[in-house]
Motif scaffolding. Structure first.
Motif, PDB file in Angstrom:
ATOM      1  N   ILE A   1      49.176  33.838  57.382  1.00  0.00           N
ATOM      2  CA  ILE A   1      49.917  33.895  56.418  1.00  0.00           C
ATOM      3  C   ILE A   1      50.987  35.086  56.340  1.00  0.00           C
ATOM      4  CG2 ILE A   1      49.749  34.090  53.831  1.00  0.00           C
ATOM      5  CD1 ILE A   1      47.155  32.408  54.247  1.00  0.00           C
ATOM      6  N   VAL A   2      50.409  36.307  56.919  1.00  0.00           N
ATOM      7  CA  VAL A   2      50.901  37.364  56.917  1.00  0.00           C
ATOM      8  C   VAL A   2      52.201  37.497  57.633  1.00  0.00           C
ATOM      9  CG1 VAL A   2      51.137  39.986  57.301  1.00  0.00           C
ATOM     10  CG2 VAL A   2      49.164  39.050  55.875  1.00  0.00           C
ATOM     11  N   ALA A   3      52.021  37.059  59.059  1.00  0.00           N
ATOM     12  CA  ALA A   3      53.061  36.799  59.932  1.00  0.00           C
ATOM     13  C   ALA A   3      53.941  35.923  59.671  1.00  0.00           C
ATOM     14  CB  ALA A   3      52.374  36.142  61.350  1.00  0.00           C
ATOM     15  N   PHE A   4      53.648  34.842  58.991  1.00  0.00           N
ATOM     16  CA  PHE A   4      54.782  33.756  58.372  1.00  0.00           C
ATOM     17  C   PHE A   4      55.550  34.659  57.369  1.00  0.00           C
ATOM     18  CE2 PHE A   4      56.028  30.276  55.389  1.00  0.00           C
ATOM     19  CZ  PHE A   4      56.855  29.590  55.938  1.00  0.00           C
ATOM     20  N   ILE A   5      55.116  35.040  56.331  1.00  0.00           N
ATOM     21  CA  ILE A   5      55.711  35.744  55.454  1.00  0.00           C
ATOM     22  C   ILE A   5      56.681  37.076  56.113  1.00  0.00           C
ATOM     23  CG2 ILE A   5      55.621  37.296  53.591  1.00  0.00           C
ATOM     24  CD1 ILE A   5      53.109  35.779  52.517  1.00  0.00           C
ATOM     25  N   ASP A   6      56.252  37.698  56.907  1.00  0.00           N
ATOM     26  CA  ASP A   6      57.014  38.686  57.329  1.00  0.00           C
ATOM     27  C   ASP A   6      58.372  37.908  58.297  1.00  0.00           C
ATOM     28  OD1 ASP A   6      55.631  40.826  56.824  1.00  0.00           O
ATOM     29  OD2 ASP A   6      54.605  41.123  59.030  1.00  0.00           O
ATOM     30  N   ALA A   7      57.982  36.765  58.771  1.00  0.00           N
ATOM     31  CA  ALA A   7      58.925  36.259  59.814  1.00  0.00           C
ATOM     32  C   ALA A   7      59.984  35.557  58.919  1.00  0.00           C
ATOM     33  CB  ALA A   7      58.451  35.456  60.690  1.00  0.00           C
ATOM     34  N   LEU A   8      59.342  35.135  57.661  1.00  0.00           N
ATOM     35  CA  LEU A   8      60.306  34.205  57.060  1.00  0.00           C
ATOM     36  C   LEU A   8      61.421  35.299  56.062  1.00  0.00           C
ATOM     37  CD1 LEU A   8      61.469  31.321  55.526  1.00  0.00           C
ATOM     38  CD2 LEU A   8      59.537  32.021  53.788  1.00  0.00           C
ATOM     39  N   PHE A   9      60.865  36.169  55.400  1.00  0.00           N
ATOM     40  CA  PHE A   9      61.623  36.911  54.411  1.00  0.00           C
ATOM     41  C   PHE A   9      62.478  38.116  55.438  1.00  0.00           C
ATOM     42  CE2 PHE A   9      58.358  35.844  51.410  1.00  0.00           C
ATOM     43  CZ  PHE A   9      59.390  35.147  50.515  1.00  0.00           C
ATOM     44  N   ILE A  10      62.029  38.434  56.516  1.00  0.00           N
ATOM     45  CA  ILE A  10      62.865  39.270  57.558  1.00  0.00           C
ATOM     46  C   ILE A  10      63.928  38.546  58.129  1.00  0.00           C
ATOM     47  CG2 ILE A  10      62.881  40.750  59.550  1.00  0.00           C
ATOM     48  CD1 ILE A  10      60.193  41.679  58.528  1.00  0.00           C
TER      49      ILE A  10
ATOM     50  N   LEU B   1      55.508  35.897  66.001  1.00  0.00           N
ATOM     51  CA  LEU B   1      54.565  35.979  67.087  1.00  0.00           C
ATOM     52  C   LEU B   1      54.085  37.553  67.280  1.00  0.00           C
ATOM     53  CD1 LEU B   1      56.270  34.025  69.786  1.00  0.00           C
ATOM     54  CD2 LEU B   1      54.437  33.277  68.567  1.00  0.00           C
ATOM     55  N   ALA B   2      54.742  38.354  67.027  1.00  0.00           N
ATOM     56  CA  ALA B   2      54.473  39.909  67.234  1.00  0.00           C
ATOM     57  C   ALA B   2      53.569  40.513  66.184  1.00  0.00           C
ATOM     58  CB  ALA B   2      55.871  40.807  67.342  1.00  0.00           C
ATOM     59  N   SER B   3      53.480  39.619  64.988  1.00  0.00           N
ATOM     60  CA  SER B   3      52.934  40.127  63.864  1.00  0.00           C
ATOM     61  C   SER B   3      51.410  39.812  64.166  1.00  0.00           C
ATOM     62  CB  SER B   3      53.194  39.435  62.676  1.00  0.00           C
ATOM     63  OG  SER B   3      54.246  39.745  62.222  1.00  0.00           O
ATOM     64  N   PHE B   4      51.109  39.207  65.328  1.00  0.00           N
ATOM     65  CA  PHE B   4      49.523  38.758  65.502  1.00  0.00           C
ATOM     66  C   PHE B   4      49.037  40.230  66.426  1.00  0.00           C
ATOM     67  CE2 PHE B   4      50.762  34.624  64.571  1.00  0.00           C
ATOM     68  CZ  PHE B   4      49.563  34.177  64.171  1.00  0.00           C
ATOM     69  N   VAL B   5      49.713  40.940  66.738  1.00  0.00           N
ATOM     70  CA  VAL B   5      49.420  42.159  67.538  1.00  0.00           C
ATOM     71  C   VAL B   5      49.173  43.173  66.394  1.00  0.00           C
ATOM     72  CG1 VAL B   5      49.834  44.002  69.001  1.00  0.00           C
ATOM     73  CG2 VAL B   5      50.702  41.622  69.360  1.00  0.00           C
ATOM     74  N   PRO B   6      47.831  43.634  65.978  1.00  0.00           N
ATOM     75  CA  PRO B   6      47.511  44.431  64.798  1.00  0.00           C
ATOM     76  C   PRO B   6      48.257  45.877  65.093  1.00  0.00           C
ATOM     77  CG  PRO B   6      45.623  43.666  65.892  1.00  0.00           C
ATOM     78  CD  PRO B   6      46.628  43.399  66.909  1.00  0.00           C
ATOM     79  N   LEU B   7      48.488  46.309  63.964  1.00  0.00           N
ATOM     80  CA  LEU B   7      49.344  47.556  63.841  1.00  0.00           C
ATOM     81  C   LEU B   7      50.691  47.867  64.369  1.00  0.00           C
ATOM     82  CD1 LEU B   7      46.408  50.041  64.232  1.00  0.00           C
ATOM     83  CD2 LEU B   7      47.159  49.029  62.090  1.00  0.00           C
ATOM     84  N   VAL B   8      50.924  47.578  65.441  1.00  0.00           N
ATOM     85  CA  VAL B   8      52.355  47.836  66.031  1.00  0.00           C
ATOM     86  C   VAL B   8      53.033  46.509  66.241  1.00  0.00           C
ATOM     87  CG1 VAL B   8      51.307  49.623  67.485  1.00  0.00           C
ATOM     88  CG2 VAL B   8      51.289  47.286  68.575  1.00  0.00           C
ATOM     89  N   GLY B   9      52.725  45.378  65.949  1.00  0.00           N
ATOM     90  CA  GLY B   9      53.425  44.201  66.361  1.00  0.00           C
ATOM     91  C   GLY B   9      54.620  43.897  65.333  1.00  0.00           C
ATOM     92  N   ALA B  10      54.178  44.045  64.034  1.00  0.00           N
ATOM     93  CA  ALA B  10      55.489  44.050  63.031  1.00  0.00           C
ATOM     94  C   ALA B  10      56.418  45.263  63.097  1.00  0.00           C
ATOM     95  CB  ALA B  10      54.790  44.019  61.573  1.00  0.00           C
ATOM     96  N   VAL B  11      55.865  46.313  63.421  1.00  0.00           N
ATOM     97  CA  VAL B  11      56.738  47.575  63.469  1.00  0.00           C
ATOM     98  C   VAL B  11      57.640  47.375  64.783  1.00  0.00           C
ATOM     99  CG1 VAL B  11      56.853  49.931  63.953  1.00  0.00           C
ATOM    100  CG2 VAL B  11      55.050  49.105  62.516  1.00  0.00           C
ATOM    101  N   VAL B  12      57.168  46.954  65.839  1.00  0.00           N
ATOM    102  CA  VAL B  12      58.140  46.917  67.055  1.00  0.00           C
ATOM    103  C   VAL B  12      59.161  45.858  67.058  1.00  0.00           C
ATOM    104  CG1 VAL B  12      58.272  46.209  69.543  1.00  0.00           C
ATOM    105  CG2 VAL B  12      56.541  47.826  68.543  1.00  0.00           C
ATOM    106  N   SER B  13      58.772  44.852  66.492  1.00  0.00           N
ATOM    107  CA  SER B  13      59.571  43.526  66.077  1.00  0.00           C
ATOM    108  C   SER B  13      60.673  43.789  65.243  1.00  0.00           C
ATOM    109  CB  SER B  13      58.764  42.251  65.866  1.00  0.00           C
ATOM    110  OG  SER B  13      58.065  42.305  64.791  1.00  0.00           O
ATOM    111  N   GLY B  14      60.235  44.554  64.090  1.00  0.00           N
ATOM    112  CA  GLY B  14      61.329  45.125  63.109  1.00  0.00           C
ATOM    113  C   GLY B  14      62.222  45.988  63.617  1.00  0.00           C
ATOM    114  N   ALA B  15      61.777  46.836  64.495  1.00  0.00           N
ATOM    115  CA  ALA B  15      62.636  47.956  65.310  1.00  0.00           C
ATOM    116  C   ALA B  15      63.525  46.975  66.063  1.00  0.00           C
ATOM    117  CB  ALA B  15      62.056  48.815  66.163  1.00  0.00           C
TER     118      ALA B  15
END
Length: 111
Positions: A42-51, A72-86
């Motif tokens: 759910i968190v990965a979907f929300i991140d991907a959709l809104f970003i 896909l990167a949001s499934f990697v804890p702590l760093v996945g969303a940060v790296v993909s956002g970067a």
């Protein structure tokens, strides 16, 4: 389909004295694991959709593929969303300039 049979076979590998404890802990562990994966999904979907929508409206190219990478990167804890956002910020910087990159960073941080 074969879940109960597989579970009985797995319990057969455990020493007889420990089987009652493992028998009770197994289903609880499975429920906890599935709840964790469901929450992460759910968190990965929300991140991907809104970003993804945010960078699409900012005019950043490859918004859909970047959204998929963020999901896909949001499934990697702590760093996945940060790296993909970067990654989204870098793509915005290279293709659209500093202002759009800062706006993309703002979208990533808000989400």
């Amino acid at each position: 389909y074969d879940g109960p049979r597989i579970w009985r076979w797995t319990l057969g590998l455990v020493p007889a004295a420990a089987r009652p404890g493992v028998s009770g802990a197994g289903p609880l562990a499975w429920r906890t694991l599935t709840a964790y994966v469901r929450g992460t999904l759910i968190v990965a979907f929300i991140d991907a959709l809104f970003i993804g929508v945010g960078i699409y409206f900012l005019g950043v190219p490859l918004a859909v593929p970047i959204g998929v990478v963020i999901f896909l990167a949001s499934f990697v804890p702590l760093v996945g969303a940060v790296v993909s956002g970067a990654l989204a910020v870098v793509v915005a910087l290279v293709t659209q300039g500093v202002f759009t990159a800062l706006m993309t960073l703002l979208v990533v941080l808000v989400v």
